[in-house]
Write a protein that holds these residues in place. Sequence first.
Motif, short mmCIF file in Angstrom:
data_model
loop_
_atom_site.label_atom_id
_atom_site.label_comp_id
_atom_site.label_asym_id
_atom_site.label_seq_id
_atom_site.Cartn_x
_atom_site.Cartn_y
_atom_site.Cartn_z
N GLN A 160 11.44 0.16 6.15
CA GLN A 160 11.38 0.65 4.78
C GLN A 160 11.30 -0.52 3.79
O GLN A 160 10.49 -0.51 2.86
N GLU A 161 12.14 -1.52 4.01
CA GLU A 161 12.15 -2.68 3.11
C GLU A 161 10.81 -3.41 3.15
O GLU A 161 10.27 -3.79 2.10
N ARG A 162 10.26 -3.60 4.35
CA ARG A 162 8.98 -4.31 4.46
C ARG A 162 7.86 -3.51 3.80
O ARG A 162 7.01 -4.09 3.10
N PHE A 163 7.86 -2.21 4.00
CA PHE A 163 6.79 -1.39 3.43
C PHE A 163 6.90 -1.33 1.91
O PHE A 163 5.88 -1.39 1.20
N GLU A 164 8.09 -1.18 1.37
CA GLU A 164 8.25 -1.13 -0.09
C GLU A 164 7.86 -2.46 -0.72
O GLU A 164 7.31 -2.49 -1.83
N ARG A 172 4.86 -2.85 -3.54
CA ARG A 172 5.01 -3.56 -4.81
C ARG A 172 3.91 -4.61 -4.98
O ARG A 172 3.30 -4.72 -6.04
N GLN A 173 3.67 -5.38 -3.93
CA GLN A 173 2.65 -6.42 -4.01
C GLN A 173 1.26 -5.81 -4.20
O GLN A 173 0.45 -6.32 -4.98
N GLN A 209 -3.00 -3.86 -10.45
CA GLN A 209 -2.83 -3.97 -11.90
C GLN A 209 -3.51 -5.22 -12.44
O GLN A 209 -4.14 -5.19 -13.50
N GLN A 210 -3.40 -6.31 -11.71
CA GLN A 210 -4.06 -7.54 -12.15
C GLN A 210 -5.57 -7.37 -12.15
O GLN A 210 -6.27 -7.86 -13.05
N GLN A 211 -6.11 -6.66 -11.14
CA GLN A 211 -7.54 -6.43 -11.09
C GLN A 211 -8.01 -5.58 -12.26
O GLN A 211 -9.08 -5.79 -12.82
N GLY A 252 2.96 -8.51 8.71
CA GLY A 252 1.72 -8.71 7.99
C GLY A 252 1.42 -7.53 7.08
O GLY A 252 2.29 -6.68 6.82
N GLN A 253 0.20 -7.48 6.57
CA GLN A 253 -0.18 -6.44 5.62
C GLN A 253 -0.41 -5.11 6.32
O GLN A 253 -1.15 -5.02 7.29
N TRP A 254 0.21 -4.07 5.82
CA TRP A 254 0.03 -2.74 6.39
C TRP A 254 -1.40 -2.27 6.17
O TRP A 254 -2.04 -2.60 5.17
N ARG A 255 -1.90 -1.47 7.09
CA ARG A 255 -3.24 -0.92 6.99
C ARG A 255 -3.15 0.60 6.89
O ARG A 255 -2.51 1.24 7.72
N GLN A 256 -3.81 1.15 5.88
CA GLN A 256 -3.78 2.60 5.72
C GLN A 256 -4.86 3.25 6.57
O GLN A 256 -6.01 2.82 6.58
N ALA A 257 -4.48 4.28 7.30
CA ALA A 257 -5.40 4.96 8.20
C ALA A 257 -6.21 6.01 7.44
O ALA A 257 -5.75 6.60 6.48
#
Length: 205
Positions: free
Chosen positions: A46-50, A54-55, A61-63, A131-136
């Motif tokens: 949960q901590e890693r995914f949240e 956020r990132q 938002q920056q884009q 690493g970075q999560w990938r959405q299926a």
Amino acid sequence: MSRGSDEQPPAKKKSAAPASSNAGDDADEQLGAAKQQQQQLVAVKQERFEKYERQDRERKQQQQLGPASSDQAGSDREGGTAERHAKQSGQMVLVGTGRGGAAIGDGLAVEHRRQQHAAAAAVYVEPPGGGQWRQAQLQLSKVHNFQQLLRQLQGEFPHLLPDRDMLRIKVVYQDSDGDWMMALPDQRWRAFVEVARKVLVCHTP
């Protein structure tokens, strides 16, 4: 003296503790330890995914603010100038309100609800080692059980879910109340789909 008085009373046998009681205590301890390990794993994922969420949100938002920030600032200045001119001429102008403003607000609310519904059953796969999560790109409503879910994800992300790691894969999910928990092997699939809002397919040590 009588013969009966010479006889010693039979010794009482010590009752042994039932083995089933000890076995039950051991089983309870093992069950408690397993449950604690599950809770710790859920908390870590949960901590890693949240953190990833956020990132990812900050990056988007920056884009959005990058090329459009100057245009937005200009439109804000124009709106403020128009409002000042209207006040000087004795007119009342409500910038961004009225029927047009309400329509825009309603449209944003509808779009927000649509996005929430679309993300209600979003499935993410964790790369081995983090690493970075990938959405299926799949819908839980079209999957019939956990085995089919893992097979489809393995077909979409073979490099993230190799055969050698499948025995160490766990499914963690967030329910409709916002609580995170681990999907159990005997959990009913239909009930899982009805409450799952975010699904994390995770690697375990």
